[in-house]
Design an enzyme around this catalytic site. Structure first.
Site, PDB file in Angstrom:
ATOM      1  N   CYS A   1       0.824  -1.196   0.000  1.00 30.11           N
ATOM      2  CA  CYS A   1       0.000   0.000   0.000  1.00 30.11           C
ATOM      3  C   CYS A   1       0.858   1.246   0.000  1.00 30.11           C
ATOM      4  CB  CYS A   1      -0.904   0.000   1.239  1.00 30.11           C
ATOM      5  SG  CYS A   1      -1.824  -1.544   1.453  1.00 30.11           S
TER       6      CYS A   1
ATOM      7  N   SER B   1      -4.945  -4.623  -2.442  1.00 30.05           N
ATOM      8  CA  SER B   1      -5.484  -5.718  -1.631  1.00 30.05           C
ATOM      9  C   SER B   1      -4.728  -7.013  -1.893  1.00 30.05           C
ATOM     10  CB  SER B   1      -6.972  -5.920  -1.942  1.00 30.05           C
ATOM     11  OG  SER B   1      -7.687  -4.730  -1.713  1.00 30.05           O
ATOM     12  N   ILE B   2      -4.147  -7.571  -0.820  1.00 36.64           N
ATOM     13  CA  ILE B   2      -3.361  -8.804  -0.914  1.00 36.64           C
ATOM     14  C   ILE B   2      -3.901  -9.858   0.058  1.00 36.64           C
ATOM     15  CG2 ILE B   2      -1.072  -9.835  -0.654  1.00 36.64           C
ATOM     16  CD1 ILE B   2      -1.223  -7.920  -3.017  1.00 36.64           C
ATOM     17  N   ILE B   3      -4.165  -9.446   1.308  1.00 38.60           N
ATOM     18  CA  ILE B   3      -4.657 -10.352   2.353  1.00 38.60           C
ATOM     19  C   ILE B   3      -5.956  -9.783   2.910  1.00 38.60           C
ATOM     20  CG2 ILE B   3      -4.197 -11.238   4.677  1.00 38.60           C
ATOM     21  CD1 ILE B   3      -1.252 -11.413   3.920  1.00 38.60           C
TER      22      ILE B   3
ATOM     23  N   GLU C   1       3.836  -6.274   4.460  1.00 34.50           N
ATOM     24  CA  GLU C   1       3.259  -7.586   4.776  1.00 34.50           C
ATOM     25  C   GLU C   1       3.961  -8.147   6.002  1.00 34.50           C
ATOM     26  OE1 GLU C   1       0.702  -8.757   3.280  1.00 34.50           O
ATOM     27  OE2 GLU C   1       0.666  -7.570   1.427  1.00 34.50           O
TER      28      GLU C   1
ATOM     29  N   GLY D   1      14.992 -12.329  -5.828  1.00 36.05           N
ATOM     30  CA  GLY D   1      16.205 -12.794  -5.143  1.00 36.05           C
ATOM     31  C   GLY D   1      17.050 -11.727  -4.496  1.00 36.05           C
TER      32      GLY D   1
END
Length: 624
Positions: free
Chosen positions: A2, A51-53, A76, A358
């Site tokens: 966000c 929006s992810i979770i 996160e 990575g």
């Protein structure tokens, strides 16, 4: 993932909705799915959501049950489920399933110590109504950004500088010390930015600001290496187990996931671990020519069995995207690979919302070729000091093109003076030729050696390789690697996750002796051994390429002339001696030396100056 913004006034007045709207609208790319605001006397919080979770809930700003604690959060938290369980056992009541609400209750339980419980990436700000105090924090490694401005009347903060520039009373002035250091590092080292009066909260730090304007900043975590001589195989097993655990935690989301895939071991290791868990999509970009990374990446994808996507970046594509990329960066970062990252993020966003990558493996496990230098220079460093000084004086008198001169110079120069991190573009003498700033300013600014000395002072007891890695963990990684990673992916509303930069994995890496990291004539030796049987054999010992952008060749054709013309038209003549730039380009095109990176560093500053310091219509750079 966000974008957060906010203001705390030091007098009785309520922030205007119009100003908060402007501060959040300008970072819509960080959160196109939702927005939110909360204000009361003196304090205002703004938010954009990707929006992810907990897609249905998780709206921000978010508060606790009695509305005494309010938060805006970018990032996160990968251990949020275990933290939620612990907090529930302690009597906390949750209204959502978001990781954001976990931070709120964690703060209620532990106060500022809450950051020590978090495993993840974050930049957040909490308004504590009872204490009348703002509490902000940035994650351990600096994966997520946190910018702020403090004056006698207000404290502003945000995920991006462009938010702060929308606030009333903000002037756009260049911080000249930052420009001087940028020319060496190719980025502006923390905590400064290229803007006068705007700072970055350093990684592993939190900030507290009171109702009356008192600000304190404290470090809560330090990425200090502390090697312990244990059996090689013991560390190999720990690396395998902890990396696997980290990747599993980084894959938690309610949206589609993918992975960047280059021709190297780091991204391949992440992709291989992901593929063990679920079918995945991988993404790579490259340039036409001998170092086209998509060729090896395609072979790797076939070996791993991923659903692979690739794209070739033409020179026209590369330069066409520069204005947008520079606007998204906020301040100049003269790493040519940043633009390649912009393109691979664009490709990935066509298919997924979250991608793993990575970044961080080189800093943790000793992956840069420069880390081999202490071993190669040892014969000279063992000589008596008077003899080393004599060799250094002799080497300085030799022609700069003479074979062996650079080796003698570096071998007779203390580590603290010769290594400032992975980039060293302009030396101090070069700056005096290319800059128009007065000599007093050049003498009295906090120069690159002084910046690095703070970190060298903390590692006097350690071996040279470990000291170099600590320098990169504190300068190169947040200033270049993570800055471009965040800004170039967020430009496309893509969340980037970096499983190597996990505090549990770092606890393993920090204990590994240098003799295991640099060995067998290669870098990252123990990590390569740990990945045997996990990734394809043809990747294990491939040299590190990064994103090999063909700048050197481009500047020898008409592109070099185009770059020079844009520099001339950028309005930077008060800072940069344009004639010196012309001379560099002339020598480069005539084969009298490789000046590509120096010219590029000035070019990126010129484009940034046009974008942020000149009167340029916003629409010219805001289009995605």
């Amino acid at each position: 993932m966000c974008g957060i913004t906010g203001v705390l006034y030091f007098e009785d007045r309520e922030p205007s909705q119009h100003m908060l709207q402007a501060m959040t609208d300008v970072i819509e790319h960080r959160g196109p799915n939702d927005s939110g605001f909360w204000t009361e006397n003196r304090i205002g919080l703004g938010f954009r959501r990707l929006s992810i979770i907990d897609l249905a809930a998780g709206h921000q700003p978010l508060c606790n049950e009695d509305e005494s604690v309010w938060i805006v959060f970018n990032g996160e938290i990968y251990n949020y489920k275990s933290l939620r369980s612990m907090l529930t056992d302690r009597g906390h009541i949750f209204r959502t399933h978001s990781d954001t609400e976990v931070i709120v209750h964690l703060y209620e339980e532990f106060g500022e110590e809450c950051v020590k419980h978090l495993r993840g990436m974050f930049g957040f700000c909490i308004w504590d109504r009872n204490k009348k105090q703002l509490f902000g924090a940035r994650d351990h490694f600096g994966i997520k950004p946190f910018y702020y401005h403090l004056s006698g009347r207000q404290f502003l903060f945000g995920s991006e500088i462009k938010s702060l520039l929308q606030a009333e009373g903000m002037n756009r002035l260049i911080h000249t010390d930052s420009l001087l250091n940028y020319l060496t590092f190719q980025y502006v080292p923390e905590p400064n930015t290229m803007f006068e009066g705007i700072q970055k909260l350093p990684p592993g730090h939190f900030v507290k600001v009171t109702y009356d304007g008192d600000m304190t900043i404290e470090r809560y975590w330090d990425p200090m290496f502390d090697p312990i001589d244990r059996p090689f195989d013991e560390y190999v097993e720990q690396i395998r187990a902890t990396l696997e655990d980290s990747v599993k935690h980084h894959m938690v989301s309610d949206v589609d996931r993918g992975c960047f895939l280059s021709s190297g071991i780091d991204s391949t290791a992440i992709a291989a671990q992901m593929k063990r868990i679920e079918p995945i999509r991988t993404f790579s970009v490259g340039f036409e020519g001998a170092n086209n990374e998509t060729i090896i990446a395609r072979q790797t994808a076939e070996a791993l069995g991923t659903d692979h996507y690739e794209r070739i970046i033409s020179k026209d594509d590369y330069f066409a995207s520069l204005p947008k990329a520079i606007w998204h960066q906020d301040e100049p970062v003269a790493d040519p690979s940043a633009i390649a990252l912009y393109h691979v993020a664009q490709l990935a966003r066509e298919h997924v919302t979250v991608t793993l990558s990575g970044e961080g493996a080189d800093e943790l496990f000793g992956g840069y070729r420069i880390y081999n230098e202490p071993s190669s220079l040892r014969p000279l460093e063992r000589l008596p000091l008077p003899l080393r000084r004599m060799i250094n004086r002799m080497a300085r008198m030799l022609p700069s093109s003479m074979y062996g001169r650079n080796y003698m110079l570096r071998g007779t120069t203390p580590l603290e003076e010769r290594f400032l991190g992975n980039a060293k573009i302009f030396t101090e003498s070069m700056k005096s030729e290319v800059l128009r700033l007065d000599s007093e300013m050049l003498r009295h600014y906090k120069n690159p050696q002084q910046i690095a000395s703070e970190y060298y002072a903390k590692t006097k007891h350690q071996d040279p390789v470990t000291r170099m890695q600590y320098i990169d963990m504190n300068l190169w990684m947040p200033g270049d690697i993570l800055m471009k990673a965040d800004k170039m992916t967020m430009a496309h509303s893509l969340e980037l996750r970096v499983p190597f930069l996990d505090k549990e994995l770092f606890e393993v890496a920090r204990r590994i002796p240098a003799k295991y990291r640099i060995a067998g004539g290669t870098t990252k030796y123990i990590f390569r051994k740990a990945m045997e049987g996990i990734i394809p054999d043809f990747i294990l010992d491939r040299p590190k390429l990064g994103f090999p952008v063909p700048l050197r060749d481009w500047m020898k054709d008409s592109t070099g002339i185009m770059i020079l013309e844009q520099i001339k038209a950028s309005g930077i003549e008060d800072y940069i001696n344009i004639q010196a730039v012309e001379e560099m380009l002339h020598k480069h095109r005539n084969g009298q030396g490789d000046y590509a990176r120096r010219i590029w560093t000035i070019y990126i500053f010129a484009l940034w100056h046009v974008t942020y310091m000149e009167d340029v219509p916003q629409k010219a750079v805001l289009t995605h």
